[in-house]
Design an enzyme around this catalytic site. Sequence first.
Site, PDB file in Angstrom:
ATOM      1  N   HIS A 113       0.876  -1.174   0.000  1.00  0.00           N
ATOM      2  CA  HIS A 113       0.000   0.000   0.000  1.00  0.00           C
ATOM      3  C   HIS A 113       0.914   1.226   0.000  1.00  0.00           C
ATOM      4  CE1 HIS A 113      -2.830   2.886   1.886  1.00  0.00           C
ATOM      5  NE2 HIS A 113      -3.802   2.074   1.497  1.00  0.00           N
ATOM      6  N   ASP A 188       2.754  -4.862   7.597  1.00  0.00           N
ATOM      7  CA  ASP A 188       1.551  -4.057   7.440  1.00  0.00           C
ATOM      8  C   ASP A 188       0.389  -5.041   7.551  1.00  0.00           C
ATOM      9  OD1 ASP A 188      -0.726  -2.864   6.519  1.00  0.00           O
ATOM     10  OD2 ASP A 188       0.185  -1.967   4.747  1.00  0.00           O
ATOM     11  N   GLN A 191      -4.898  -5.419   6.646  1.00  0.00           N
ATOM     12  CA  GLN A 191      -5.924  -6.339   6.108  1.00  0.00           C
ATOM     13  C   GLN A 191      -5.797  -7.724   6.719  1.00  0.00           C
ATOM     14  OE1 GLN A 191      -8.286  -5.282   4.121  1.00  0.00           O
ATOM     15  NE2 GLN A 191      -7.448  -3.305   3.506  1.00  0.00           N
ATOM     16  N   LYS A 214     -10.802  -1.174  10.155  1.00  0.00           N
ATOM     17  CA  LYS A 214     -10.971  -2.304   9.245  1.00  0.00           C
ATOM     18  C   LYS A 214     -11.421  -3.558   9.988  1.00  0.00           C
ATOM     19  CE  LYS A 214      -7.643  -0.425   6.032  1.00  0.00           C
ATOM     20  NZ  LYS A 214      -8.361   0.153   4.905  1.00  0.00           N
ATOM     21  N   CYS A 352      -4.771   2.694  -3.657  1.00  0.00           N
ATOM     22  CA  CYS A 352      -3.531   3.123  -2.994  1.00  0.00           C
ATOM     23  C   CYS A 352      -2.398   2.130  -3.190  1.00  0.00           C
ATOM     24  CB  CYS A 352      -3.738   3.378  -1.508  1.00  0.00           C
ATOM     25  SG  CYS A 352      -4.842   4.728  -1.177  1.00  0.00           S
TER      26      CYS A 352
HETATM   27  N1  PMP Z   1      -2.100  -0.862   4.411  1.00  0.00           N
HETATM   28  C1  PMP Z   1      -3.090  -1.567   3.844  1.00  0.00           C
HETATM   29  C2  PMP Z   1      -2.810  -2.941   3.323  1.00  0.00           C
HETATM   30  C3  PMP Z   1      -4.364  -1.015   3.760  1.00  0.00           C
HETATM   31  O1  PMP Z   1      -5.346  -1.715   3.201  1.00  0.00           O
HETATM   32  C4  PMP Z   1      -4.592   0.281   4.273  1.00  0.00           C
HETATM   33  C5  PMP Z   1      -5.959   0.927   4.168  1.00  0.00           C
HETATM   34  N2  PMP Z   1      -6.533   0.793   2.910  1.00  0.00           N
HETATM   35  C6  PMP Z   1      -3.529   0.954   4.857  1.00  0.00           C
HETATM   36  C7  PMP Z   1      -2.304   0.357   4.918  1.00  0.00           C
HETATM   37  C8  PMP Z   1      -3.701   2.334   5.444  1.00  0.00           C
HETATM   38  O2  PMP Z   1      -4.576   2.276   6.523  1.00  0.00           O
HETATM   39  P1  PMP Z   1      -5.108   3.619   7.212  1.00  0.00           P
HETATM   40  O3  PMP Z   1      -5.654   4.454   6.088  1.00  0.00           O
HETATM   41  O4  PMP Z   1      -6.164   3.151   8.148  1.00  0.00           O
HETATM   42  O5  PMP Z   1      -3.953   4.265   7.877  1.00  0.00           O
END
Ligand code: PMP
Length: 394
Positions: A113, A188, A191, A214, A352
Amino acid sequence: MKQDFPIFLRKVNGNSLVYLDNAATTQKPACVIDAMSHFYTSSNANVHRAVHTLAGEATEGYEACRSLLKQRYNSTRAIITSGTTEAINLVARSWGESNLNSGDVVVLTEMEHHSDIVPWQMLAERKAIELRYIPVIDGELDLDAFDVALEGAKLVCVVHTSNVLGIRNPVEKIIAAAKSVGARILLDAAQAVPHEMIDFQQLGADFMAFSAHKMCGPTGIGALLVNDTAFDEMEPFMGGGDMIQTVTLEGSTYQTNEHKFEAGTPRIAEGVGWAAALDWISKVDLQQHHKRLLSIATSIKSSLQERGMTVYSPLGPDDAAVVSFTHPTIHPEDFARLLDAQGIAVRTGHHCAQPLMDKLGVSGTIRASLYLYNDDSDAEVFLSGIDRVLEVMA
Ligand code: PMP
Protein backbone atom coordinates in the site's frame (compact mmCIF):
# COMPACT_ATOMS: atom_id res chain seq x y z
CA MET A 1 -24.86 -10.84 12.32
CA LYS A 2 -26.27 -7.94 10.23
CA GLN A 3 -28.68 -7.11 13.05
CA ASP A 4 -25.68 -5.96 15.15
CA PHE A 5 -24.99 -3.22 12.57
CA PRO A 6 -27.54 -0.38 12.49
CA ILE A 7 -26.35 0.86 9.10
CA PHE A 8 -28.02 -2.10 7.41
CA LEU A 9 -31.40 -0.63 8.34
CA ARG A 10 -30.95 2.19 5.86
CA LYS A 11 -31.82 2.22 2.18
CA VAL A 12 -29.33 3.36 -0.42
CA ASN A 13 -30.92 4.72 -3.57
CA GLY A 14 -34.12 2.94 -2.64
CA ASN A 15 -32.46 -0.44 -2.08
CA SER A 16 -31.21 -2.39 0.91
CA LEU A 17 -27.51 -1.74 1.37
CA VAL A 18 -25.12 -4.37 0.06
CA TYR A 19 -21.80 -3.24 1.43
CA LEU A 20 -18.79 -4.77 -0.35
CA ASP A 21 -16.17 -2.10 0.36
CA ASN A 22 -14.82 -3.65 3.54
CA ALA A 23 -11.16 -3.50 2.57
CA ALA A 24 -11.56 0.30 2.64
CA THR A 25 -13.40 0.36 5.95
CA THR A 26 -15.84 -1.88 7.80
CA GLN A 27 -19.21 -1.01 9.34
CA LYS A 28 -19.58 -0.54 13.10
CA PRO A 29 -21.71 -2.66 15.41
CA ALA A 30 -24.14 -0.86 17.74
CA CYS A 31 -21.96 -1.68 20.77
CA VAL A 32 -19.09 0.40 19.33
CA ILE A 33 -21.34 3.34 18.49
CA ASP A 34 -22.98 3.11 21.93
CA ALA A 35 -19.63 2.93 23.76
CA MET A 36 -18.40 6.11 22.06
CA SER A 37 -21.69 7.91 22.60
CA HIS A 38 -21.74 6.78 26.24
CA PHE A 39 -18.19 8.05 26.74
CA TYR A 40 -19.07 11.54 25.46
CA THR A 41 -22.35 11.53 27.36
CA SER A 42 -21.05 10.47 30.72
CA SER A 43 -17.25 10.24 31.08
CA ASN A 44 -15.69 12.80 28.75
CA ALA A 45 -12.42 14.20 30.14
CA ASN A 46 -8.76 14.24 29.20
CA VAL A 47 -6.61 11.26 30.14
CA HIS A 48 -3.66 10.74 32.50
CA ARG A 49 -3.48 14.25 33.98
CA ALA A 50 -6.23 14.93 36.50
CA VAL A 51 -7.39 13.22 39.69
CA HIS A 52 -11.13 13.81 39.20
CA THR A 53 -13.59 11.00 38.57
CA LEU A 54 -14.20 11.69 34.90
CA ALA A 55 -10.45 11.81 34.16
CA GLY A 56 -10.09 8.47 35.91
CA GLU A 57 -12.87 6.94 33.81
CA ALA A 58 -11.45 8.38 30.59
CA THR A 59 -7.96 7.06 31.40
CA GLU A 60 -9.34 3.66 32.29
CA GLY A 61 -11.41 3.50 29.08
CA TYR A 62 -8.49 4.51 26.87
CA GLU A 63 -5.93 2.27 28.59
CA ALA A 64 -8.36 -0.66 28.43
CA CYS A 65 -7.96 -0.49 24.66
CA ARG A 66 -4.18 -0.86 24.98
CA SER A 67 -4.55 -3.78 27.41
CA LEU A 68 -6.98 -5.55 25.08
CA LEU A 69 -4.60 -5.06 22.15
CA LYS A 70 -1.66 -6.49 24.08
CA GLN A 71 -3.74 -9.41 25.24
CA ARG A 72 -5.38 -10.23 21.90
CA TYR A 73 -2.17 -10.03 19.87
CA ASN A 74 0.24 -11.20 22.59
CA SER A 75 2.45 -8.13 22.55
CA THR A 76 4.38 -6.47 25.35
CA ARG A 77 4.02 -3.06 23.67
CA ALA A 78 1.12 -1.40 21.87
CA ILE A 79 1.65 2.19 20.75
CA ILE A 80 -1.67 3.76 19.86
CA THR A 81 -1.58 5.74 16.61
CA SER A 82 -4.10 7.25 14.23
CA GLY A 83 -3.96 4.12 12.07
CA THR A 84 -1.70 1.94 9.96
CA THR A 85 -0.36 4.94 8.08
CA GLU A 86 0.80 6.75 11.21
CA ALA A 87 2.15 3.50 12.66
CA ILE A 88 4.39 2.94 9.61
CA ASN A 89 5.46 6.59 9.54
CA LEU A 90 6.29 6.23 13.23
CA VAL A 91 8.65 3.35 12.45
CA ALA A 92 10.27 5.38 9.67
CA ARG A 93 10.73 8.40 11.95
CA SER A 94 11.34 6.83 15.35
CA TRP A 95 13.30 3.77 14.33
CA GLY A 96 14.47 4.53 10.79
CA GLU A 97 15.97 7.95 11.53
CA SER A 98 18.15 6.62 14.32
CA ASN A 99 18.99 3.14 13.03
CA LEU A 100 19.43 3.53 9.27
CA ASN A 101 22.32 5.27 7.60
CA SER A 102 23.42 6.18 4.13
CA GLY A 103 23.75 3.04 1.98
CA ASP A 104 21.62 0.83 4.26
CA VAL A 105 19.04 -1.33 2.50
CA VAL A 106 15.28 -1.45 3.14
CA VAL A 107 13.42 -4.24 1.35
CA LEU A 108 9.81 -3.61 0.30
CA THR A 109 7.48 -5.35 -2.13
CA GLU A 110 5.63 -4.26 -5.25
CA MET A 111 2.44 -5.23 -3.43
CA GLU A 112 2.68 -2.56 -0.72
CA HIS A 113 0.00 0.00 0.00
CA HIS A 114 1.25 3.56 -0.58
CA SER A 115 1.47 3.96 3.20
CA ASP A 116 4.27 1.37 3.23
CA ILE A 117 6.11 2.89 0.26
CA VAL A 118 5.99 6.67 0.58
CA PRO A 119 7.39 6.97 4.15
CA TRP A 120 10.39 4.88 3.04
CA GLN A 121 10.89 6.94 -0.09
CA MET A 122 10.81 10.07 2.09
CA LEU A 123 13.34 8.53 4.46
CA ALA A 124 15.48 7.46 1.49
CA GLU A 125 15.63 11.09 0.38
CA ARG A 126 16.67 12.23 3.85
CA LYS A 127 19.18 9.46 4.58
CA ALA A 128 20.27 8.09 1.17
CA ILE A 129 19.16 4.57 2.04
CA GLU A 130 18.60 2.06 -0.74
CA LEU A 131 15.09 0.68 -1.38
CA ARG A 132 14.72 -2.72 -3.02
CA TYR A 133 11.32 -3.93 -4.16
CA ILE A 134 10.43 -7.64 -4.31
CA PRO A 135 8.61 -8.29 -7.60
CA VAL A 136 5.14 -9.80 -7.78
CA ILE A 137 4.92 -12.60 -10.34
CA ASP A 138 1.53 -14.13 -11.19
CA GLY A 139 0.08 -12.74 -7.98
CA GLU A 140 2.87 -14.04 -5.75
CA LEU A 141 5.93 -12.46 -4.23
CA ASP A 142 9.09 -13.71 -5.90
CA LEU A 143 10.79 -15.31 -2.90
CA ASP A 144 13.97 -16.10 -4.84
CA ALA A 145 14.35 -12.41 -5.60
CA PHE A 146 13.62 -11.74 -1.93
CA ASP A 147 16.53 -13.95 -0.82
CA VAL A 148 18.86 -12.02 -3.14
CA ALA A 149 17.50 -8.62 -2.03
CA LEU A 150 18.11 -9.53 1.62
CA GLU A 151 21.86 -9.15 1.17
CA GLY A 152 22.81 -6.29 3.49
CA ALA A 153 19.19 -5.51 4.43
CA LYS A 154 18.54 -3.68 7.71
CA LEU A 155 14.75 -3.66 7.46
CA VAL A 156 12.10 -5.64 5.57
CA CYS A 157 8.60 -4.15 5.17
CA VAL A 158 5.86 -6.45 3.90
CA VAL A 159 2.13 -6.27 3.57
CA HIS A 160 0.72 -9.34 5.35
CA THR A 161 -2.47 -9.44 3.26
CA SER A 162 -2.96 -7.36 0.12
CA ASN A 163 -5.81 -4.86 0.10
CA VAL A 164 -6.00 -5.10 -3.71
CA LEU A 165 -5.94 -8.84 -4.32
CA GLY A 166 -6.57 -10.36 -0.88
CA ILE A 167 -3.33 -12.34 -1.20
CA ARG A 168 -1.97 -13.49 2.15
CA ASN A 169 1.79 -13.45 1.81
CA PRO A 170 3.96 -16.23 3.31
CA VAL A 171 4.92 -13.95 6.18
CA GLU A 172 6.26 -16.78 8.35
CA LYS A 173 8.90 -17.62 5.69
CA ILE A 174 9.62 -13.95 5.06
CA ILE A 175 10.15 -13.25 8.76
CA ALA A 176 12.46 -16.27 9.16
CA ALA A 177 14.54 -15.20 6.16
CA ALA A 178 14.74 -11.56 7.34
CA LYS A 179 15.82 -12.67 10.80
CA SER A 180 18.49 -14.97 9.40
CA VAL A 181 20.30 -11.90 8.04
CA GLY A 182 19.64 -9.84 11.17
CA ALA A 183 17.15 -7.48 9.50
CA ARG A 184 14.25 -5.96 11.44
CA ILE A 185 10.84 -6.71 10.02
CA LEU A 186 7.70 -4.59 9.78
CA LEU A 187 4.36 -6.15 8.88
CA ASP A 188 1.55 -4.06 7.44
CA ALA A 189 -1.29 -6.03 9.00
CA ALA A 190 -4.12 -3.62 8.10
CA GLN A 191 -5.92 -6.34 6.11
CA ALA A 192 -4.65 -9.23 8.20
CA VAL A 193 -5.98 -8.63 11.70
CA PRO A 194 -9.59 -8.32 10.47
CA HIS A 195 -9.37 -11.81 8.98
CA GLU A 196 -7.13 -13.92 11.19
CA MET A 197 -5.85 -14.16 14.73
CA ILE A 198 -2.20 -13.21 15.02
CA ASP A 199 0.16 -13.99 17.87
CA PHE A 200 2.68 -11.19 17.45
CA GLN A 201 5.41 -12.68 19.63
CA GLN A 202 5.07 -16.11 18.10
CA LEU A 203 5.10 -14.72 14.57
CA GLY A 204 8.36 -12.97 15.43
CA ALA A 205 8.06 -9.66 13.55
CA ASP A 206 9.58 -6.56 15.14
CA PHE A 207 6.78 -4.14 14.21
CA MET A 208 3.16 -4.70 13.25
CA ALA A 209 0.86 -1.90 12.08
CA PHE A 210 -2.93 -1.97 11.77
CA SER A 211 -6.09 0.15 11.95
CA ALA A 212 -9.22 -0.20 14.08
CA HIS A 213 -11.63 0.79 11.32
CA LYS A 214 -10.97 -2.30 9.25
CA MET A 215 -12.06 -4.56 12.10
CA CYS A 216 -15.37 -2.88 13.07
CA GLY A 217 -13.71 -0.25 15.26
CA PRO A 218 -13.72 3.54 14.84
CA THR A 219 -11.77 5.52 12.25
CA GLY A 220 -8.76 7.60 13.28
CA ILE A 221 -7.17 5.04 15.59
CA GLY A 222 -4.76 2.15 15.09
CA ALA A 223 -1.73 0.58 16.66
CA LEU A 224 1.90 -0.25 16.28
CA LEU A 225 2.95 -3.40 18.11
CA VAL A 226 6.69 -3.47 18.80
CA ASN A 227 8.87 -6.08 20.44
CA ASP A 228 11.04 -5.02 23.35
CA THR A 229 14.32 -5.00 21.41
CA ALA A 230 13.01 -2.76 18.63
CA PHE A 231 11.17 -0.60 21.17
CA ASP A 232 14.46 0.16 22.91
CA GLU A 233 15.93 1.26 19.58
CA MET A 234 13.20 3.87 18.96
CA GLU A 235 13.53 7.61 19.64
CA PRO A 236 10.44 9.80 20.00
CA PHE A 237 9.77 12.02 17.01
CA MET A 238 6.79 14.01 18.25
CA GLY A 239 7.43 16.07 21.35
CA GLY A 240 4.74 17.51 23.59
CA GLY A 241 2.55 16.77 26.57
CA ASP A 242 2.12 13.27 27.96
CA MET A 243 5.33 11.88 26.43
CA ILE A 244 7.66 13.52 28.97
CA GLN A 245 8.80 12.76 32.51
CA THR A 246 10.27 16.20 33.25
CA VAL A 247 10.69 19.41 31.30
CA THR A 248 13.02 22.24 32.24
CA LEU A 249 14.14 25.12 30.10
CA GLU A 250 17.40 23.28 29.61
CA GLY A 251 15.91 20.03 28.35
CA SER A 252 13.41 17.20 28.87
CA THR A 253 13.33 13.57 29.84
CA TYR A 254 10.86 11.16 28.30
CA GLN A 255 8.47 8.48 29.45
CA THR A 256 9.84 4.99 29.07
CA ASN A 257 6.61 3.23 28.07
CA GLU A 258 4.39 3.63 24.98
CA HIS A 259 3.37 7.13 26.07
CA LYS A 260 6.81 8.25 24.85
CA PHE A 261 5.38 7.96 21.32
CA GLU A 262 1.92 9.37 22.02
CA ALA A 263 2.48 13.10 22.49
CA GLY A 264 -0.61 15.23 23.06
CA THR A 265 -4.24 14.38 23.83
CA PRO A 266 -4.89 10.95 22.35
CA ARG A 267 -8.03 9.59 20.59
CA ILE A 268 -9.88 8.86 23.77
CA ALA A 269 -13.40 8.18 22.52
CA GLU A 270 -11.94 6.17 19.66
CA GLY A 271 -9.93 4.12 22.17
CA VAL A 272 -13.13 3.42 24.08
CA GLY A 273 -14.86 2.48 20.81
CA TRP A 274 -12.01 0.24 19.71
CA ALA A 275 -12.05 -1.53 23.08
CA ALA A 276 -15.75 -2.27 22.49
CA ALA A 277 -14.95 -3.54 18.98
CA LEU A 278 -12.15 -5.77 20.32
CA ASP A 279 -14.54 -7.16 22.87
CA TRP A 280 -17.20 -7.75 20.18
CA ILE A 281 -14.79 -9.42 17.76
CA SER A 282 -13.34 -11.63 20.48
CA LYS A 283 -16.67 -13.51 20.38
CA VAL A 284 -16.44 -14.05 16.61
CA ASP A 285 -14.86 -17.17 15.13
CA LEU A 286 -12.67 -15.54 12.49
CA GLN A 287 -11.50 -18.84 11.07
CA GLN A 288 -15.00 -20.08 10.44
CA HIS A 289 -16.01 -16.77 8.82
CA HIS A 290 -12.82 -16.81 6.76
CA LYS A 291 -13.82 -20.14 5.19
CA ARG A 292 -17.41 -19.01 4.64
CA LEU A 293 -16.45 -15.67 3.05
CA LEU A 294 -13.72 -17.19 0.90
CA SER A 295 -16.21 -19.67 -0.49
CA ILE A 296 -18.65 -16.84 -1.34
CA ALA A 297 -15.80 -14.86 -2.94
CA THR A 298 -14.74 -17.90 -4.97
CA SER A 299 -18.22 -18.38 -6.36
CA ILE A 300 -18.43 -14.63 -7.15
CA LYS A 301 -15.10 -14.97 -8.96
CA SER A 302 -16.29 -17.79 -11.21
CA SER A 303 -19.58 -16.01 -11.95
CA LEU A 304 -17.67 -12.88 -12.96
CA GLN A 305 -15.35 -14.92 -15.17
CA GLU A 306 -18.37 -16.58 -16.82
CA ARG A 307 -19.63 -13.08 -17.59
CA GLY A 308 -16.38 -12.18 -19.39
CA MET A 309 -14.63 -10.29 -16.62
CA THR A 310 -10.93 -10.57 -15.75
CA VAL A 311 -10.45 -11.43 -12.07
CA TYR A 312 -7.04 -10.64 -10.58
CA SER A 313 -7.51 -12.14 -7.10
CA PRO A 314 -6.13 -15.69 -6.85
CA LEU A 315 -8.27 -16.49 -3.77
CA GLY A 316 -5.91 -19.13 -2.40
CA PRO A 317 -6.96 -20.96 0.79
CA ASP A 318 -5.43 -18.37 3.14
CA ASP A 319 -6.33 -15.28 1.12
CA ALA A 320 -8.88 -12.70 2.25
CA ALA A 321 -12.25 -12.55 0.49
CA VAL A 322 -11.36 -9.75 -1.91
CA VAL A 323 -12.38 -9.95 -5.58
CA SER A 324 -10.61 -7.45 -7.83
CA PHE A 325 -11.79 -7.44 -11.43
CA THR A 326 -12.19 -5.46 -14.63
CA HIS A 327 -14.62 -5.59 -17.54
CA PRO A 328 -13.09 -5.58 -21.04
CA THR A 329 -14.84 -2.34 -22.06
CA ILE A 330 -16.83 -0.79 -19.21
CA HIS A 331 -14.81 1.70 -17.14
CA PRO A 332 -14.59 0.68 -13.45
CA GLU A 333 -16.12 3.98 -12.31
CA ASP A 334 -19.12 3.67 -14.63
CA PHE A 335 -19.54 0.12 -13.38
CA ALA A 336 -19.41 1.20 -9.72
CA ARG A 337 -21.89 4.06 -10.24
CA LEU A 338 -24.39 1.71 -11.85
CA LEU A 339 -23.96 -0.71 -8.93
CA ASP A 340 -24.37 2.14 -6.44
CA ALA A 341 -27.66 3.07 -8.07
CA GLN A 342 -28.80 -0.40 -6.93
CA GLY A 343 -27.52 0.07 -3.36
CA ILE A 344 -24.33 -1.96 -3.92
CA ALA A 345 -21.11 -0.39 -2.60
CA VAL A 346 -17.81 -1.47 -4.19
CA ARG A 347 -14.49 0.30 -4.56
CA THR A 348 -12.79 1.32 -7.79
CA GLY A 349 -9.43 2.83 -8.66
CA HIS A 350 -5.83 2.03 -7.82
CA HIS A 351 -6.61 1.17 -4.16
CA CYS A 352 -3.53 3.12 -2.99
CA ALA A 353 -1.29 0.56 -4.67
CA GLN A 354 -0.24 2.14 -7.96
CA PRO A 355 2.94 0.04 -8.38
CA LEU A 356 0.82 -3.13 -8.18
CA MET A 357 -1.62 -1.68 -10.72
CA ASP A 358 1.33 -0.99 -13.04
CA LYS A 359 2.40 -4.60 -12.59
CA LEU A 360 -1.11 -5.85 -13.42
CA GLY A 361 -1.11 -3.56 -16.45
CA VAL A 362 -4.31 -1.73 -15.45
CA SER A 363 -4.99 1.76 -14.14
CA GLY A 364 -7.59 0.48 -11.70
CA THR A 365 -9.92 -2.36 -10.84
CA ILE A 366 -13.38 -2.83 -9.36
CA ARG A 367 -12.99 -4.40 -5.92
CA ALA A 368 -15.65 -6.29 -3.99
CA SER A 369 -14.34 -7.05 -0.49
CA LEU A 370 -16.35 -9.08 1.99
CA TYR A 371 -16.53 -9.03 5.76
CA LEU A 372 -18.16 -10.84 8.64
CA TYR A 373 -21.73 -9.59 8.02
CA ASN A 374 -21.76 -10.40 4.29
CA ASP A 375 -23.67 -13.50 3.25
CA ASP A 376 -24.89 -15.47 0.24
CA SER A 377 -27.78 -13.08 -0.30
CA ASP A 378 -25.30 -10.19 -0.74
CA ALA A 379 -23.50 -12.23 -3.39
CA GLU A 380 -26.81 -12.90 -5.18
CA VAL A 381 -27.80 -9.23 -5.17
CA PHE A 382 -24.30 -8.27 -6.31
CA LEU A 383 -24.37 -10.70 -9.23
CA SER A 384 -27.84 -9.65 -10.34
CA GLY A 385 -26.62 -6.06 -10.01
CA ILE A 386 -23.73 -6.96 -12.32
CA ASP A 387 -26.18 -8.46 -14.83
CA ARG A 388 -28.24 -5.26 -14.74
CA VAL A 389 -25.08 -3.20 -15.46
CA LEU A 390 -24.19 -5.47 -18.37
CA GLU A 391 -27.74 -5.11 -19.75
CA VAL A 392 -27.70 -1.31 -19.44
CA MET A 393 -24.27 -1.03 -21.05
CA ALA A 394 -24.95 -3.60 -23.81
N1 PMP B 1 -2.10 -0.86 4.41
C1 PMP B 1 -3.09 -1.57 3.84
C2 PMP B 1 -2.81 -2.94 3.32
C3 PMP B 1 -4.36 -1.01 3.76
O1 PMP B 1 -5.35 -1.71 3.20
C4 PMP B 1 -4.59 0.28 4.27
C5 PMP B 1 -5.96 0.93 4.17
N2 PMP B 1 -6.53 0.79 2.91
C6 PMP B 1 -3.53 0.95 4.86
C7 PMP B 1 -2.30 0.36 4.92
C8 PMP B 1 -3.70 2.33 5.44
O2 PMP B 1 -4.58 2.28 6.52
P1 PMP B 1 -5.11 3.62 7.21
O3 PMP B 1 -5.65 4.45 6.09
O4 PMP B 1 -6.16 3.15 8.15
O5 PMP B 1 -3.95 4.27 7.88
